[in-house]
Design an enzyme around this catalytic site. Sequence first.
Site, PDB file in Angstrom:
ATOM      1  N   ASP A 179      41.419  41.467  40.717  1.00 57.60           N
ATOM      2  CA  ASP A 179      40.251  42.308  40.491  1.00 57.60           C
ATOM      3  C   ASP A 179      39.282  41.345  39.827  1.00 57.60           C
ATOM      4  O   ASP A 179      39.510  40.934  38.675  1.00 57.60           O
ATOM      5  CB  ASP A 179      40.596  43.475  39.562  1.00 57.60           C
ATOM      6  CG  ASP A 179      39.389  44.374  39.349  1.00 57.60           C
ATOM      7  OD1 ASP A 179      38.309  43.852  39.022  1.00 57.60           O
ATOM      8  OD2 ASP A 179      39.515  45.593  39.535  1.00 57.60           O
ATOM      9  N   HIS A 180      38.246  40.921  40.538  1.00 58.57           N
ATOM     10  CA  HIS A 180      37.488  39.777  40.005  1.00 58.57           C
ATOM     11  C   HIS A 180      36.790  40.102  38.683  1.00 58.57           C
ATOM     12  O   HIS A 180      36.425  39.208  37.934  1.00 58.57           O
ATOM     13  CB  HIS A 180      36.529  39.184  41.050  1.00 58.57           C
ATOM     14  CG  HIS A 180      35.252  39.924  41.226  1.00 58.57           C
ATOM     15  ND1 HIS A 180      35.140  41.044  41.997  1.00 58.57           N
ATOM     16  CD2 HIS A 180      34.006  39.686  40.753  1.00 58.57           C
ATOM     17  CE1 HIS A 180      33.890  41.476  41.981  1.00 58.57           C
ATOM     18  NE2 HIS A 180      33.175  40.664  41.237  1.00 58.57           N
ATOM     19  N   HIS A 242      37.194  48.072  39.484  1.00 57.35           N
ATOM     20  CA  HIS A 242      36.491  47.302  38.444  1.00 57.35           C
ATOM     21  C   HIS A 242      36.176  48.144  37.194  1.00 57.35           C
ATOM     22  O   HIS A 242      36.381  47.700  36.066  1.00 57.35           O
ATOM     23  CB  HIS A 242      35.169  46.761  38.977  1.00 57.35           C
ATOM     24  CG  HIS A 242      35.303  45.948  40.227  1.00 57.35           C
ATOM     25  ND1 HIS A 242      36.354  45.091  40.460  1.00 57.35           N
ATOM     26  CD2 HIS A 242      34.495  45.854  41.321  1.00 57.35           C
ATOM     27  CE1 HIS A 242      36.185  44.508  41.638  1.00 57.35           C
ATOM     28  NE2 HIS A 242      35.074  44.960  42.180  1.00 57.35           N
TER      29      HIS A 242
HETATM   30  C1  BG6 Z   1      32.657  43.917  44.801  1.00 61.92           C
HETATM   31  C2  BG6 Z   1      32.092  45.076  45.560  1.00 61.92           C
HETATM   32  O1  BG6 Z   1      34.007  44.135  44.511  1.00 61.92           O
HETATM   33  O2  BG6 Z   1      31.934  43.751  43.581  1.00 61.92           O
HETATM   34  C3  BG6 Z   1      30.614  44.884  45.829  1.00 61.92           C
HETATM   35  O3  BG6 Z   1      32.777  45.226  46.790  1.00 61.92           O
HETATM   36  C4  BG6 Z   1      29.875  44.602  44.543  1.00 61.92           C
HETATM   37  O4  BG6 Z   1      30.041  46.014  46.473  1.00 61.92           O
HETATM   38  C5  BG6 Z   1      30.555  43.477  43.771  1.00 61.92           C
HETATM   39  O5  BG6 Z   1      28.553  44.221  44.886  1.00 61.92           O
HETATM   40  C6  BG6 Z   1      29.909  43.310  42.413  1.00 61.92           C
HETATM   41  O6  BG6 Z   1      30.438  42.180  41.802  1.00 61.92           O
HETATM   42  P1  BG6 Z   1      29.612  41.366  40.720  1.00 61.92           P
HETATM   43  O7  BG6 Z   1      30.547  40.298  40.256  1.00 61.92           O
HETATM   44  O8  BG6 Z   1      28.382  40.852  41.405  1.00 61.92           O
HETATM   45  O9  BG6 Z   1      29.227  42.336  39.642  1.00 61.92           O
END
Ligand code: BG6
Length: 485
Positions: A179-180, A242
């Site tokens: 989960d990044h 997230h």
């Molecule tokens: C991804 C989603 O997991 O996270 C995207 O699929 C979203 O829709 C993105 O734009 C947002 O990530 P970050 O790191 O730019 O906040």
Amino acid sequence: MESLTFVLFGSTGDLAKRKIFPALYNLYLEQKLPRTLSIIGLGRNKFSDDEFQQYVENSLNTFSRRKPEDHASVAEFISYFRYYGLDAADKEGYKELLKLVESREKELNIPQNRLFYLSVAPEFFDVIALNIKESGLGNTKGWKRLIIEKPFGHDLKSARELNEKLSKSFEEDEIFRIDHYLGKPMVQNLETLVAANPFLKALWNNQYIANIQITASETVGVEERAGYYDGTGAIRDMFQNHMLQMLLMTAMHLPTPITPQNIRNQKSSLMKSIRRIAKEDVAKHVVRAQYTAGKMNGKPVVGYREEPGVDPSSMTDTFIAARLWIEDFFWREVPFYIRTGKRMAEKCTKIVVEFKDPLQDLQGSKAAPNLLTIQINPNEKITLQLNGKNLLKNGEMESINMDFSPASDNIPEAYELLIHDAIRGDASFFAHWEEVEQAWELVQPILDAFEENLVPLETYPAGSYGPEASDRLLAEQGFKWWQDE
Ligand code: BG6
């Protein structure tokens, strides 16, 4: 650190180019990779090893912290790479792949430690995992690990089915679910912030905290992803994963000793303590909305239903706000407000902790609440809003802000931290199956309520902070969203 073979499925895709190769290279520069490494890229394209190495180098030129003079390091780094053209469903292909992996292991004299990174569409996860097992690739004399990324299923049922299939080829402690958001440095900083600062640790409970607000707003719309997004919505795309992970990381009281297992247990028990919302009650606690035409940076943009590829009568949520309650000793009675949406006024991920007003019983008190704001993205920052007297203004009470911004150069990217952890076998910042399953359990009645139209679909103009209904969610307890306007 033990040497390994990094087997990358989907190596000619977008994520590999933008995130995975640059992350590996940055780790290499910082000497956080084993001294000998075999990286095998897989994909449907036909590439020779030389062509693939050139492709990797091009991606580093565009997306990594490479400096123009870094010729020697880049040359050595790309020499680790080999390419093999594989169709994910071709069983024979996996046997050939096994031969390649083994021959590189012998050539480099490295143990049979194999990390399989599935940077592919989720419908291939189970096929690939099964073929890894059946071909003997997963039959190693060292360790094996699997990295996959969301979505883990589309709902509770499909998530369970997927997990069931994966578990036939990999043990739970061999599966690293990325989960990044858990790789974002400020999210990783949360636990230390609370645990290592007695003044926060002591106050991190319902006696002192009035509410917690977690926002992830984006300015982008659906972009070219309508095919994926229109059947997904903010609830599956951001909320189920997230947003709930950020909630867990915020609410967690660090277990001792700090081990991946203890962290998992703690997160899982927190997740279980989140009050479930019955389908019939979803409308009371959850707001869903869709953006309509508006202006971003002064320029007109179309509404969601006019976006290319989107069904003109789509009911998909591009915004969701929810009020959640954690029914445990620390957090009972503290509302957690969560919101996320596309085409909002600003790109911002932050957590605001609002403390109770100590002077609230004193008549005429003008004290603003103490606020701790943890800005996660795009600029990492911690701000503490306190109260003080301004002697130049007859001793009037006013807010004082204390800011801390960590140095922003060379802060490792989420993928760098997470890949490094996976290589070392540290699962602390990955999503465990229990958390994922419980997150789906929590979300399923909300999905059902959306499906059955038990919750009105609100609208908000592109470029705003979402629908008014999301403000009402807080106003019901006398609160408001804190935002820098
Ligand atoms: C991804 C989603 O997991 O996270 C995207 O699929 C979203 O829709 C993105 O734009 C947002 O990530 P970050 O790191 O730019 O906040």
